[in-house]
Design an enzyme around this catalytic site. Structure first.
Site, PDB file in Angstrom:
ATOM      1  N   TYR A  23       0.845  -1.194   0.000  1.00  0.00           N
ATOM      2  CA  TYR A  23       0.000   0.000   0.000  1.00  0.00           C
ATOM      3  C   TYR A  23       0.879   1.242   0.000  1.00  0.00           C
ATOM      4  O   TYR A  23       1.615   1.499   0.957  1.00  0.00           O
ATOM      5  CB  TYR A  23      -0.899  -0.054   1.250  1.00  0.00           C
ATOM      6  CG  TYR A  23      -1.805   1.123   1.512  1.00  0.00           C
ATOM      7  CD1 TYR A  23      -2.085   2.085   0.546  1.00  0.00           C
ATOM      8  CD2 TYR A  23      -2.402   1.262   2.762  1.00  0.00           C
ATOM      9  CE1 TYR A  23      -2.924   3.149   0.812  1.00  0.00           C
ATOM     10  CE2 TYR A  23      -3.250   2.318   3.040  1.00  0.00           C
ATOM     11  CZ  TYR A  23      -3.497   3.264   2.064  1.00  0.00           C
ATOM     12  OH  TYR A  23      -4.334   4.312   2.342  1.00  0.00           O
ATOM     13  N   LYS A  76      -1.798  -1.392  -3.806  1.00  0.00           N
ATOM     14  CA  LYS A  76      -2.801  -0.339  -3.668  1.00  0.00           C
ATOM     15  C   LYS A  76      -2.148   0.987  -4.014  1.00  0.00           C
ATOM     16  O   LYS A  76      -1.256   1.463  -3.308  1.00  0.00           O
ATOM     17  CB  LYS A  76      -3.379  -0.302  -2.250  1.00  0.00           C
ATOM     18  CG  LYS A  76      -4.427   0.790  -2.064  1.00  0.00           C
ATOM     19  CD  LYS A  76      -4.973   0.845  -0.655  1.00  0.00           C
ATOM     20  CE  LYS A  76      -5.951   2.008  -0.508  1.00  0.00           C
ATOM     21  NZ  LYS A  76      -6.496   2.140   0.864  1.00  0.00           N
TER      22      LYS A  76
END
Length: 304
Positions: free
Chosen positions: A136, A164
């Site tokens: 992420y 992400k």
């Protein structure tokens, strides 16, 4: 290792707190079931939208356990990152023991490691915890960017299965997709407003804040984009764009909790230092949601 198809809409769930500031597990479970019934691809509890920064480690795992127990057929992707590799590893192991199907790992924040340190951080957890993992990248919160080359190096690990993308930099996200075309790495939008652009480049979906409020429309948007129906995807994108913007007029998850409450979903209080949404922003949000509701009614009438 669990196999997960990281394709579709994965709502970044909020954590409901009661007026005493304790986690409302009954409401959390009901919300997980509501989202599952709406057709989402998976659920992401205990991330930034879930106010993970104010959860104790035990609360963090309790949230994951509640969501895992509440749903039947969708994977649960537990936020388990930290700026300490040791702490992130411990949380990841505990999340795995709690029944999580996959892990969402924010890059280390505040201490701002170099790319070599970022690589070792993610690699250590991937080596030690046998679950699919999402790298992420959100530099606006962490103060450090995970460079595309670092993501490409990590993508060769069998447990690093998704990324992400919340940098807001479409050019950089395009590089990640370009550099990992030979790997089975799902690139997921981390900003709702970029879901369609990222899907058009080869991304597979979104970890979504707006999905808490408009799950069905967000699912329809991603489905249309991945099916190549760009006309319908653009139509849905522009319908949802005012909501995408309004959900970030204040720090996430302040607006999304207000939006859920307006829609009749008990989102609970915020934990300090977050504060309730400003009245003018709430009024704007109410108007955006009214417009979306009226648009839905119009579509239903036209369909008849």
């Amino acid at each position: 290792m669990t196999q997960i198809d990281f394709t579709g809409v994965f709502p970044a769930m909020t954590t409901p707190f009661d007026q005493d500031g304790e986690i409302d597990h009954e409401t959390l479970a009901a919300d997980a079931q509501r989202l599952e019934d709406a057709g989402v691809a998976g659920l992401v509890p205990a991330g930034s939208t879930g106010e993970s920064a104010t959860l104790t480690h035990d609360e963090h795992i309790e949230v994951v356990e509640t969501v895992v127990a509440a749903v039947d057929d969708v994977p649960v992707v537990a936020g388990s990152g930290s700026n300490s590799t040791r702490e992130a590893l411990n949380l990841s192991r505990r999340a795995a023991d709690a029944g999580a199907d996959a892990l969402l790992l924010i890059s280390p924040y505040y201490n701002k490691p170099e790319q070599a340190g970022l690589y070792e951080h993610f690699r250590t957890i991937a080596d030690e915890v046998d679950l699919p993992q999402i790298v992420y990248n959100v530099p606006s919160r962490t103060g450090q960017n995970v460079e595309p080359e670092t993501v490409a190096d990590l993508a060769s690990h069998e447990n690093v299965r998704a990324y992400k993308a919340a940098s807001g930099d479409v050019s950089q996200i395009s590089e990640v997709i370009e550099y990992t075309r030979g790997e089975d790495l799902a690139v997921l939008a981390g900003d709702d407003a970029l879901t369609l652009p990222i899907c058009s480049l080869g991304g597979r979906g979104v970890i979504s804040v707006a999905g808490n409020v408009e799950p069905e429309r967000n699912v329809a948007l991603v489905d249309a984009a991945l099916d190549g129906d760009l006309e319908r995807a653009r139509e849905l994108h522009f319908e949802l764009s005012p909501l995408f913007r309004q959900l970030f007029v204040e720090t996430n998850p302040i607006p999304v909790k207000a939006a859920m409450e307006i829609r009749g979903h008990n989102s609970g209080a915020l934990r300090p230092p977050l504060t309730e949404i400003e009245p003018e922003h709430r009024a704007e949000l109410e108007q955006v949601l009214t417009d979306l509701d009226e648009g839905r009614e119009t579509e239903a009438t036209e369909a008849v």
